[in-house]
Structure formats: structure tokens, C-alpha cells
Design an enzyme around this catalytic site. Structure first.
Site, short mmCIF file in Angstrom:
data_model
loop_
_atom_site.label_atom_id
_atom_site.label_comp_id
_atom_site.label_asym_id
_atom_site.label_seq_id
_atom_site.Cartn_x
_atom_site.Cartn_y
_atom_site.Cartn_z
CE LYS A 133 -6.03 -0.34 2.33
NZ LYS A 133 -6.64 -0.52 2.42
CD GLU A 176 -2.92 1.16 2.62
OE1 GLU A 176 -2.57 0.16 2.84
OE2 GLU A 176 -3.32 1.64 2.45
P1 13P Z 1 -8.94 4.36 3.99
O1 13P Z 1 -10.33 3.89 3.35
O2 13P Z 1 -10.07 5.11 4.67
O3 13P Z 1 -8.83 4.90 3.24
O4 13P Z 1 -8.56 3.22 4.42
C1 13P Z 1 -7.75 2.44 3.92
C2 13P Z 1 -6.63 2.13 4.83
O5 13P Z 1 -6.68 0.28 4.30
C3 13P Z 1 -5.77 3.35 5.05
O6 13P Z 1 -4.52 2.02 5.11
#
Ligand code: 13P
Length: 337
Positions: free
Chosen positions: A217, A175
Site C-alpha cells: 500500500k 504501507e
Molecule cells: P488515506 O487514503 O486517507 O490516505 O488513508 C489510507 C490509510 O489507510 C492511511 O493509513
């Protein structure tokens, strides 16, 4: 590899996405306090247990990212939450990073901690039922950020984390979040996202990551929160997919976006536009939303058990609408219908 392929098959399914319910203690306390709810071990258990046991979500949610504490918590019938999820075909995952701190020598940039002892922790999480993991690096946009040091260091962290996960048979969610804060243009976000993703996939390659057994992600390409006018969904979809095509190998099975401060409808409409405009992308285009899936449900609950049914109805609707967006079949008129 076989066990990771099995996990990927569970995580990546038509019409389904991932719920991020892995808020750390301070973050969940902040979300609760907006509705006057105190954050205690019991209120966190009660909230997450209700959310996860919502009947029907297994048709739209293929995996849930948990916070460490949740792995050992039980639902109202005494079942461990990861077990309850697995029995309904929802793959349990675990957030393994320990949050971001300032990156020394690079003002305004951050780096995420949590690599020390990670393989041992993963073995415990796996015994507790977790099949995939999540690690988030953040990139703020200013005139000077992110610096080249930050771009390289963050990519290296994501790759090292992913390598440890795969060695333990755990699927890594990688991510890299380009933050929405600021008044930068969409073009600037596009440039930064492209540089960041190039660096991340270069590092993943150098560290020998099996691309087929990971999930990306990313954030969507959006103008900064304080930039007006806002971008049309078609423009967000077109810019986001353009950057992804330039940077993400087709071997990656799924791209599950974070919502990153977009409102619930906004996140749904933007994901839908991608799937409606691009019919056969090389990867699945899905969601891994935290706030966009939970905020309305949390508001409906308000910490009161008499609101449980209402909360589950609200959450189911949000999950279903995002399931439709995953297929490019969502329409705004469906809201509240
Ligand atoms: P949000 O969709 O609220 O941005 O959170 C996703 C997430 O896992 C952030 O690390």
C-alpha cells in the site's frame, strides 16, 4: 499458506479495491469535528455500520480495514460487523500498528510502534474475524528527511510486522507512506519513493516474507501539496508505475494505493490513468483509500439519521467510480451521473 492464499483471492479481485476505515480515535474525532459530529462509541458504530452496510458496495469493495474497536461492534440488526462483511464476500482486516512517534536520533523522522505482543493480538483479531492486517510507516520529505537511519529503521519495522502476520496466517498490508506535505517537486518524491521501496523490499526479503501473500500500500508519486503547478494524471501514472517497476517484484499480487490527502476525484483520476496507460502490469493496481472514499459520504451524513440514504448513495457512487478506475474505465463525466 493456504489460508493466506484464500485471503488474497478475496482481497484481490478485478474491478474492486479496499476501503480503509481504520481511523484511530483521535483521527476519526478530527474527521467528525469538521462536520460538527461528536465522536462517541455510538456515533462511530453508527457511522461505520451505515457505511459498511451500503447495498451494492460488495461489487467494488473486496476488503475493509477496521479499527480495533469496530471488530466487536454490531450493525443495526445486531450482527457483528466483521461477520456482516464476511457474509457479503467483503474480507475484514485490522489496523495493528499503534501510530508513529519521533525517531530518536533522527530529527524530523518518525517510526511506528506496536510490535510488542503483536502475535497474541493477531490471534485475538483472527478469532474476531480479521483475515488481513495493516501497518503504516510515514516518511516526511524535507531537505534532510528521510534520513538513511529512518529509511532503514522503518523498512525493518515493516518487515518484522509482516513476518509476524504471516506466521499467524494473516495477510500483511505493507504501507510505506511518503507524505504529500511540503513544497517538494515530483522528482524529489520519485527519488524518495524509489529509495524507500528498495529498502522495504530488501528488508522483506531478509525477513523471508512470502511476497505472494502480501499487499503493498504505497503513496503515489506526486509533487508536494504546496508545489505548483499540480501534475497531470498521465505524469503521476507514468512516474508512479516507473518507480514501482524498478522496486516491486512481480510476485506481489496487488498494489493498493492510499489517497494520502488527494481529493476524491484526484485519487480516482490518477488511479484510472495508471490502469488506462499500463494495460498489463505484473501486479493489480488498485485502491485502499480512506479519505478519498469517505469524505463525501461523511459530509452527506453529517451525523443525522435522516441522511442515511443520501450518505449510502454517495458512498456507493465513489466506490463504483474507483472500481471503474481499477479497470481504467473511469471518465470525469461520470461524476454525479
Ligand atoms: P488515506 O487514503 O486517507 O490516505 O488513508 C489510507 C490509510 O489507510 C492511511 O493509513
Amino acid at each position: 499458506m493456504d489460508e493466506m492464499e484464500l485471503t488474497i483471492r478475496g482481497m484481490v479481485q478485478e474491478g474492486k479495491g479496499i476501503l480503509a476505515a481504520d481511523e484511530s480515535l483521535p483521527t476519526l474525532a478530527k474527521r467528525f469535528s469538521q462536520f460538527g459530529i461528536e465522536s462517541t462509541e455510538e456515533t462511530r458504530r453508527s457511522y461505520r455500520s451505515l457505511l459498511f452496510s451500503t447495498p451494492g458496495i460488495e461489487h467494488y469493495i473486496s476488503g475493509i480495514i477496521l479499527f480495533e474497536e469496530t471488530l466487536t461492534q454490531r450493525d443495526d440488526h445486531g450482527r457483528l460487523l466483521p461477520e456482516m462483511l464476511s457474509s457479503r464476500g467483503i474480507v475484514p482486516g485490522i489496523k495493528v500498528d499503534r501510530g508513529a512517534v519521533p525517531l530518536a536520533g533522527s530529527p524530523g523522522d518518525k517510526i511506528t510502534e506496536g510490535l510488542d505482543g503483536l502475535s497474541l493480538r493477531l490471534r485475538t483479531y483472527k478469532m474476531q474475524g480479521a483475515r488481513f492486517a495493516k501497518w503504516r510507516e510515514v516518511y516526511a520529505i524535507t531537505e534532510k528527511n528521510p534520513s538513511w537511519i529512518a529509511i532503514d529503521a522503518n523498512a525493518e519495522m515493516l518487515a518484522r510486522y509482516a513476518a509476524v502476520c504471516q506466521e499467524e496466517g494473516i495477510v500483511p498490508i505493507v504501507e510505506p507512506e511518503v507524505l504529500i506535505d511540503g513544497d517538494h517537486s515530483m522528482e524529489r518524491c520519485l527519488d524518495v519513493t524509489e529509495i524507500v521501496l528498495h529498502a522495504v523490499f530488501h528488508a522483506l526479503y531478509r525477513h523471508g516474507i512470502i511476497l505472494e501473500c502480501m499487499v503493498l500500500k504505497p503513496s503515489m508519486v506526486l509533487p508536494g501539496k504546496a508545489f505548483f503547478p499540480r501534475a497531470a494524471p498521465e505524469k503521476v501514472a507514468e512516474s508512479t508505475v516507473r518507480v514501482l517497476k524498478r522496486t516491486v517484484p512481480a510476485a506481489v499480487p496487488s498494489i493498493n494505493f492510499l489517497s494520502g490527502g488527494q481529493g476524491p476525484e484526484e485519487a480516482t483520476v490518477n488511479l484510472n490513468a495508471m490502469n488506462a496507460l499500463f494495460r498489463n502490469p505484473p501486479w493489480a493496481l488498485s485502491f485502499s483509500y480512506g479519505r478519498a472514499l469517505q469524505s463525501k459520504a461523511l459530509e452527506a451524513w453529517g451525523g443525522k439519521s435522516e441522511n442515511s440514504n443520501k450518505m449510502q448513495a454517495v458512498f456507493l457512487e465513489r466506490a463504483q467510480l474507483n472500481g471503474l478506475a481499477r479497470r481504467g474505465e473511469y471518465r470525469p463525466e461520470m461524476e454525479g451521473a
